[in-house]
Design a protein around this motif. Structure first.
Motif, PDB file in Angstrom:
ATOM      1  N   LEU A  35      43.371  37.734  43.814  1.00  0.00           N
ATOM      2  CA  LEU A  35      43.512  37.788  43.331  1.00  0.00           C
ATOM      3  C   LEU A  35      43.827  36.212  43.218  1.00  0.00           C
ATOM      4  O   LEU A  35      43.426  34.826  42.871  1.00  0.00           O
ATOM      5  N   ARG A  36      44.879  35.866  44.018  1.00  0.00           N
ATOM      6  CA  ARG A  36      44.532  34.559  44.897  1.00  0.00           C
ATOM      7  C   ARG A  36      43.586  33.665  45.055  1.00  0.00           C
ATOM      8  O   ARG A  36      43.405  32.291  44.545  1.00  0.00           O
ATOM      9  N   ALA A  37      42.801  34.281  45.780  1.00  0.00           N
ATOM     10  CA  ALA A  37      40.956  34.061  46.362  1.00  0.00           C
ATOM     11  C   ALA A  37      40.620  33.369  45.007  1.00  0.00           C
ATOM     12  O   ALA A  37      40.000  32.393  45.752  1.00  0.00           O
ATOM     13  N   ILE A  38      40.724  33.748  44.219  1.00  0.00           N
ATOM     14  CA  ILE A  38      39.843  33.463  42.908  1.00  0.00           C
ATOM     15  C   ILE A  38      40.631  32.493  41.679  1.00  0.00           C
ATOM     16  O   ILE A  38      40.256  31.965  41.915  1.00  0.00           O
TER      17      ILE A  38
ATOM     18  N   GLN B 159      36.417  35.177  31.793  1.00  0.00           N
ATOM     19  CA  GLN B 159      34.874  35.721  32.422  1.00  0.00           C
ATOM     20  C   GLN B 159      34.670  36.423  33.547  1.00  0.00           C
ATOM     21  O   GLN B 159      33.759  37.043  34.157  1.00  0.00           O
ATOM     22  N   LEU B 160      36.280  35.781  34.479  1.00  0.00           N
ATOM     23  CA  LEU B 160      35.708  36.360  35.878  1.00  0.00           C
ATOM     24  C   LEU B 160      35.984  37.412  36.471  1.00  0.00           C
ATOM     25  O   LEU B 160      35.594  38.638  36.969  1.00  0.00           O
ATOM     26  N   LEU B 161      36.697  38.359  35.442  1.00  0.00           N
ATOM     27  CA  LEU B 161      37.553  39.476  35.686  1.00  0.00           C
ATOM     28  C   LEU B 161      37.667  40.153  34.152  1.00  0.00           C
ATOM     29  O   LEU B 161      39.135  40.334  33.402  1.00  0.00           O
TER      30      LEU B 161
ATOM     31  N   ILE C  97      47.388  41.100  34.616  1.00  0.00           N
ATOM     32  CA  ILE C  97      46.076  41.322  35.225  1.00  0.00           C
ATOM     33  C   ILE C  97      45.777  42.558  36.504  1.00  0.00           C
ATOM     34  O   ILE C  97      47.009  43.149  37.206  1.00  0.00           O
ATOM     35  N   PHE C  98      45.328  43.888  35.589  1.00  0.00           N
ATOM     36  CA  PHE C  98      45.276  44.930  36.250  1.00  0.00           C
ATOM     37  C   PHE C  98      43.845  45.343  37.464  1.00  0.00           C
ATOM     38  O   PHE C  98      42.950  45.015  36.716  1.00  0.00           O
ATOM     39  N   GLU C  99      43.976  46.182  38.379  1.00  0.00           N
ATOM     40  CA  GLU C  99      42.971  47.026  38.847  1.00  0.00           C
ATOM     41  C   GLU C  99      42.607  45.667  40.379  1.00  0.00           C
ATOM     42  O   GLU C  99      41.172  45.846  40.064  1.00  0.00           O
ATOM     43  N   GLU C 100      43.513  45.020  40.206  1.00  0.00           N
ATOM     44  CA  GLU C 100      42.734  44.126  41.112  1.00  0.00           C
ATOM     45  C   GLU C 100      44.200  43.689  42.458  1.00  0.00           C
ATOM     46  O   GLU C 100      45.250  44.085  42.079  1.00  0.00           O
ATOM     47  N   ASP C 101      43.702  42.954  43.671  1.00  0.00           N
ATOM     48  CA  ASP C 101      45.188  43.136  44.609  1.00  0.00           C
ATOM     49  C   ASP C 101      45.482  41.700  44.625  1.00  0.00           C
ATOM     50  O   ASP C 101      44.224  40.670  43.987  1.00  0.00           O
ATOM     51  N   GLU C 102      46.736  41.318  45.147  1.00  0.00           N
ATOM     52  CA  GLU C 102      46.675  40.312  45.017  1.00  0.00           C
ATOM     53  C   GLU C 102      46.203  39.239  45.682  1.00  0.00           C
ATOM     54  O   GLU C 102      46.403  38.204  45.237  1.00  0.00           O
TER      55      GLU C 102
ATOM     56  N   PHE D 196      42.317  46.210  25.618  1.00  0.00           N
ATOM     57  CA  PHE D 196      42.084  45.211  26.614  1.00  0.00           C
ATOM     58  C   PHE D 196      40.888  44.128  25.888  1.00  0.00           C
ATOM     59  O   PHE D 196      40.076  44.271  26.302  1.00  0.00           O
ATOM     60  N   GLU D 197      41.117  44.487  24.642  1.00  0.00           N
ATOM     61  CA  GLU D 197      39.980  43.369  23.991  1.00  0.00           C
ATOM     62  C   GLU D 197      39.719  41.874  23.627  1.00  0.00           C
ATOM     63  O   GLU D 197      39.964  41.224  24.083  1.00  0.00           O
ATOM     64  N   ILE D 198      38.241  41.732  23.969  1.00  0.00           N
ATOM     65  CA  ILE D 198      37.837  40.523  24.713  1.00  0.00           C
ATOM     66  C   ILE D 198      38.171  39.745  23.207  1.00  0.00           C
ATOM     67  O   ILE D 198      37.431  39.655  21.737  1.00  0.00           O
TER      68      ILE D 198
END
Length: 364
Positions: free
Chosen positions: A148-151, A194-196, A140-145, A362-364
Motif C-alpha cells: 500500500l505504501r508503494a502505491i 480507481q486503483l483499489l 483499506i482492506f485486503e492489502e498489506d502495508e 463497499f459501494e462505489i
C-alpha cells in the motif's frame, strides 16, 4: 503548527471519564495532539510552563474547571501584560477576539490560545481553535502495508499530501490524509479508489458508517459474545443511531448459557470445546434465530491473562458470522494482554462483517 493540550485541575487527573470526554471532543476537530500536560490547581510551575509555551509558535488548548477559569485568565494576562474584562458574564483577557459561553480565543505573538471550562455532567463548550489542515481517513482492506505504501506514497507526493499509514489488524489498514487544500485530498481519494476498487471505505468512524449503511438498507445486526464480554456491542452502542440496527445482543460466558440461550448443542461443546469454530458457528446461528436479525457476529476465545492450554493458548479466538449470503468462521491467534486481545477480536469481527457483504459496505 503543533497542538498542545493542558489540563488544569485535579479532576482531570483522577476522573478518567471526564478526561476522555474532553479528549474525544477535541479529536473531532484535531486528529493529533502533539503534547498533553496535566497540572493540579496548586501547581506553581504552571506560570513558568505557560510563559515558555506562549513564546513559541503553537496552538494551545487549556481545559480547566469553571472554578479555575478566571484564575487561568489572570495567569495569561500576567504573561501577556493584559487585563481581564467582563464579557458575557465571563472574566476573560481583553485581547480575546472570539468568545462563546465557557470558551475564549486569543493570540499572543505566534501562539493561538483557546481556554475552555468544563465540569462533570456538562456539555463540552464550543472549540474556537480551528485546524490548519483538511483531513480524511481511508480504511483499506485486503492489502498489506508495504504494498500500500508503494502505491499511495508516490500519489501523495503528486498531490502534496501527508499520509499516516498504519495497520489496525491484519488486512485492515487505516490511512490518515492531511493537506491545506481539500481539493487535492479529493483528487487523491478518487485516484486511490480507481486503483483499489471495492477495497476502500472512506470514514474516520467505522461504527457510525456501518450504522448508517445498515439503517439505509433497513438491516439489523446482533451479537453473541463470550471472551469480549459485550465489547463488540459497545463498539456500536457507543454511537448515535445504534438503536436503528440493534434490537439486542447476548453475552454468553458459560457453556450452560451458550446452550440454553443460543441453542449451542451440548455435543458440540463437549467434542470441540467452547473456543472452537463449530461453537461460534452455532452461536451465530442461535443469535440470528433469536433476534431475527440480518447479520449475527459471534466471538469465543481465551483473552487471558490465564486460562490457556497447549492446544489452545492464550490469545486463541474464533469469530463467526452469519447472514443471508454467508456463514463463515475465522480462527485467530492473537498476542497482547487481556484488553488488547479483546479489542483486536472486536476489530477482526467488524472486518469480517464488512467483507461478508461488499455490495452494501463497499459501494462505489
Amino acid at each position: 503548527m503543533k497542538l498542545h493540550l493542558i489540563f488544569v485541575g485535579n479532576k482531570f487527573i483522577y476522573n478518567n471519564s471526564l478526561k476522555e470526554y474532553v479528549q474525544r471532543s477535541i479529536s473531532k476537530s484535531f486528529d493529533f495532539i502533539d503534547n498533553i500536560t496535566f497540572f493540579k490547581e496548586s501547581d506553581n510551575t504552571l506560570f513558568l510552563h505557560l510563559d515558555a509555551l506562549l513564546n513559541t509558535d503553537l496552538k494551545l488548548i487549556i481545559v480547566t474547571s469553571k472554578q479555575n477559569f478566571s484564575t487561568i485568565g489572570k495567569v495569561i494576562c500576567t504573561i501577556t501584560e493584559d487585563n481581564q474584562v467582563l464579557k458575557d458574564t465571563m472574566l476573560i483577557p481583553s485581547e480575546s477576539y472570539v468568545y462563546e459561553k465557557g470558551s475564549y480565543l486569543l493570540e499572543y505573538k505566534q501562539s493561538t490560545i483557546n481556554v475552555i471550562h468544563v465540569d462533570e455532567m456538562q456539555k463540552f463548550p464550543k472549540l474556537l481553535l480551528e485546524s490548519d489542515n483538511s483531513k480524511e481517513v481511508l480504511n483499506i482492506f485486503e492489502e498489506d502495508e508495504e504494498s500500500l505504501r508503494a502505491i499511495l506514497n508516490p500519489m501523495a507526493q503528486t498531490y502534496d499530501l501527508r499520509l499516516d499509514i498504519f495497520t489496525l489488524v491484519e488486512g485492515w489498514i487505516q490511512v490518515n490524509i492531511t493537506s491545506k487544500k481539500y481539493g487535492e485530498i479529493s483528487k487523491f481519494i478518487k485516484s486511490a479508489k480507481q486503483l483499489l476498487p471495492s477495497k476502500i471505505i472512506q470514514t474516520e468512524d467505522m461504527a457510525t458508517y456501518i450504522i448508517q449503511k445498515l439503517t439505509h438498507y433497513n438491516k439489523k445486526i446482533t451479537f453473541a459474545e463470550s471472551c469480549t464480554g459485550g465489547l463488540l456491542s459497545y463498539y456500536f452502542t457507543s454511537k448515535n443511531g445504534a438503536s436503528n440496527i440493534l434490537d439486542g445482543a447476548l453475552v454468553t460466558y458459560s457453556n450452560e448459557i451458550k446452550a440454553n440461550w443460543l441453542a449451542v448443542e451440548e455435543s458440540t461443546l463437549e467434542e470441540y470445546g467452547a473456543v472452537s469454530a463449530p461453537v461460534v458457528k452455532e452461536m451465530a446461528e442461535g443469535a440470528i434465530n433469536v433476534s431475527e436479525a440480518d447479520y449475527a457476529l459471534s466471538i469465543s476465545g481465551i483473552a487471558g491473562d490465564t486460562g490457556g492450554t497447549v492446544e489452545k493458548p492464550v490469545g486463541t479466538v474464533f469469530i463467526g458470522i452469519k447472514n443471508n449470503k454467508a456463514s463463515l468462521e475465522m480462527h485467530l491467534q492473537l498476542s497482547g494482554d487481556r484488553n488488547y486481545v479483546q479489542n483486536q477480536s472486536v476489530l477482526y469481527a467488524v472486518k469480517l462483517l464488512l467483507l461478508s457483504d461488499k455490495d452494501i459496505f463497499f459501494e462505489i
